[in-house]
Write a protein that holds these residues in place. Structure first.
Motif, short mmCIF file in Angstrom:
data_model
loop_
_atom_site.label_atom_id
_atom_site.label_comp_id
_atom_site.label_asym_id
_atom_site.label_seq_id
_atom_site.Cartn_x
_atom_site.Cartn_y
_atom_site.Cartn_z
N THR A 244 41.51 41.60 33.28
CA THR A 244 41.97 40.33 33.84
C THR A 244 42.46 40.50 35.27
O THR A 244 42.40 39.55 36.07
CB THR A 244 43.10 39.72 32.98
N LYS A 245 42.94 41.67 35.60
CA LYS A 245 43.38 41.94 36.97
C LYS A 245 42.18 42.10 37.91
O LYS A 245 42.26 41.81 39.10
CB LYS A 245 44.27 43.18 37.02
N ASN A 247 39.19 40.63 37.45
CA ASN A 247 38.33 39.45 37.45
C ASN A 247 39.17 38.19 37.43
O ASN A 247 40.20 38.13 36.75
CB ASN A 247 37.42 39.44 36.21
N THR A 248 38.73 37.18 38.16
CA THR A 248 39.35 35.86 38.00
C THR A 248 38.94 35.32 36.63
O THR A 248 38.00 35.84 36.00
CB THR A 248 38.87 34.89 39.09
N GLU A 250 37.43 32.63 36.01
CA GLU A 250 36.08 32.11 36.14
C GLU A 250 35.05 33.24 36.04
O GLU A 250 34.02 33.11 35.36
CB GLU A 250 35.93 31.37 37.47
N GLU A 251 35.33 34.37 36.69
CA GLU A 251 34.44 35.53 36.62
C GLU A 251 34.40 36.10 35.21
O GLU A 251 33.34 36.52 34.71
CB GLU A 251 34.90 36.60 37.61
N LYS A 401 49.90 27.60 35.91
CA LYS A 401 48.69 28.40 36.08
C LYS A 401 47.48 27.49 35.90
O LYS A 401 47.48 26.60 35.03
CB LYS A 401 48.64 29.54 35.05
N ALA A 403 43.05 26.88 35.89
CA ALA A 403 41.69 27.39 35.76
C ALA A 403 40.76 26.28 36.22
O ALA A 403 41.09 25.10 36.13
CB ALA A 403 41.38 27.77 34.32
N SER A 404 39.60 26.66 36.71
CA SER A 404 38.67 25.64 37.19
C SER A 404 38.14 24.81 36.03
O SER A 404 37.91 25.34 34.93
CB SER A 404 37.51 26.30 37.93
#
Length: 433
Positions: A244-245, A247-248, A250-251, A401, A403-404
């Protein structure tokens, strides 16, 4: 007894006038409260008082309607505001009666605790998950009940069945505070639900065969995002935390959702039901060891994980709690669970108040002082009186927080068929589609 009196009154309301009914109501509430207090009877169904209140309200309306066609018409109109004040005062009297009965019951429980022997016992209630669906809030608020006792370690989490099941019941007992025959020991360890140990449910059933099981589920899309944030913030050195660190969100979704779809296609036999698809059930649990970060997604495949638990627990000892409903109506869900556990309702929905800043429900035990209309509590006074969850709770629900929308939609579409299957399996509709 209460209902019988009210039915008689409803059938004969024309024989009463407003003043005499008010006198009767005050006397009725006062005498009934004294009777309950003296006898110290257990309130097996506290909703009786609210049913009584509704019927009396209906009766009051009929009396007012009758009054308009009598010689009291003019007096009623002249004193309409005074009548409304009496109506509010009567409602308050009912609540005060209920509050006093609750305090009497709590006093009785504490007296029993002081006068009866307590020993360490195995738990009578176990929360098995789901991670990031509100299990921390659930056990925190249930622990406000004087009959529920939880371990002091790890916020009530023991991890016994994932880490030390072979050490046996003696070790498991050691985690819990002493309890008497009225009290219920409770723990919750969210990763029990989809643990890599396929025999966990079987082991739990053998060790604590009569335990009540609580499963808290929520929107798997938001659960996944919350888990992603949690691992990165709380466990940055774990394999999931490292991913998680790097990658976003979304990634992460773009990479792992296709991977999970492929694994499920390769594993799942289209000619079998989810219940019979043991190969996929085992594969998903095994991912905790082989691809730990994948569980940020696979934990939300409730339809697979529920199968093992269904084998060992029937509906009488297994309650599925909607985590989304818990956020919206915290007190109502807590009342529902008390009914399931078979304990008197001593934590009420009226005990929960929304925090003026976060909008989340916090606990503040309702007392008679809160019924005093002459004092309006300020936001600052409210903040100091509320017992809320830790500040790191609800980060993805309160907008802290983000997220898209595209990533959330992709994940939502992935879960859609599994959510539908879970709805059909449990016979309950959740608002996750």
């Amino acid at each position: 007894m209460i209902m019988s009196i009210l039915v008689i009154l409803l059938k004969n309301e024309e024989t009463y006038v407003v003043e005499s009914m008010s006198q009767f109501a005050n006397s009725f509430v006062e005498n009934h409260a004294r009777y309950q207090h003296n006898k110290k009877q257990e309130i097996k169904n506290s909703s009786t008082y609210w049913k009584s209140q509704k019927i009396l309200m209906k009766l009051a309306g009929k009396i007012h309607s009758t009054a308009t066609s009598t010689a009291m018409q003019d007096k009623f109109e002249d004193n309409q505001s005074a009548t409304e004040t009496t109506y509010d005062a009567y409602s308050e009297a009912l609540i005060k009666t209920r509050l006093r009965e609750r305090e009497a019951k709590i006093e009785e429980i504490y007296h029993f605790r002081k006068t009866h022997f307590s020993l360490k016992h195995l738990p009578k209630v176990i929360g098995i998950g789901v991670k990031k669906c509100g299990t921390g809030g659930l056990i925190t608020f249930l622990a406000k009940h004087p009959l529920i006792r939880i371990p002091k370690i790890h916020s009530g989490e023991t991890f016994f069945f994932t880490e030390k099941p072979k050490t046996g019941p003696y070790t498991y007992r050691s985690y819990f505070p002493p309890t008497n025959k009225m009290e219920l020991g409770m723990e919750k360890t969210p990763i029990y639900f989809d643990s890599s140990n396929i025999n966990l449910a079987s082991t739990m059933k053998k060790m604590v065969p009569k335990a009540k099981i609580l499963l808290m589920v929520c929107d798997p899309t938001m659960r996944s995002f919350s888990d992603y944030i949690h691992e990165g913030d709380q466990h940055p050195d774990s394999l999931a935390g490292i991913v998680t660190k790097q990658n976003t969100f979304e990634e992460f979704i773009d990479k792992y959702v296709p991977k999970m779809q492929l694994l499920l296609q390769q594993s799942h036999d289209n000619h079998t039901s989810y219940a019979d698809d043991y190969k996929t059930q085992i594969m998903l649990r095994g991912l905790r060891k082989t691809i730990p970060e994948a569980t940020l997604i696979t934990t939300g495949l409730y339809i697979y994980h529920i199968q093992t638990w269904k084998t060992f627990y029937d509906k009488s000892n297994f309650l599925i709690v909607d985590g989304e409903e818990f956020i919206k109506n915290t007190g109502a869900v807590i009342e529902q669970i008390q009914e399931f556990l078979g304990i008197p309702k001593l934590v009420w929905k009226e005990d929960f108040v929304k925090h003026p800043d976060t909008g989340f429900y916090c606990y503040r035990k309702l007392t008679e002082k809160h019924l005093n209309g002459s004092h309006v509590e300020t936001d600052d006074e409210l903040r100091t009186s509320l017992k809320c969850l830790q500040k790191n709770k609800g980060r993805t629900r309160n907008g802290a927080k983000h997220a898209s929308p595209e990533a959330l939609e992709e994940l939502s579409q992935f879960y859609k068929p599994y959510n539908k299957a879970f709805y059909q399996e449990t016979g309950k509709t959740y608002n996750w589609l």
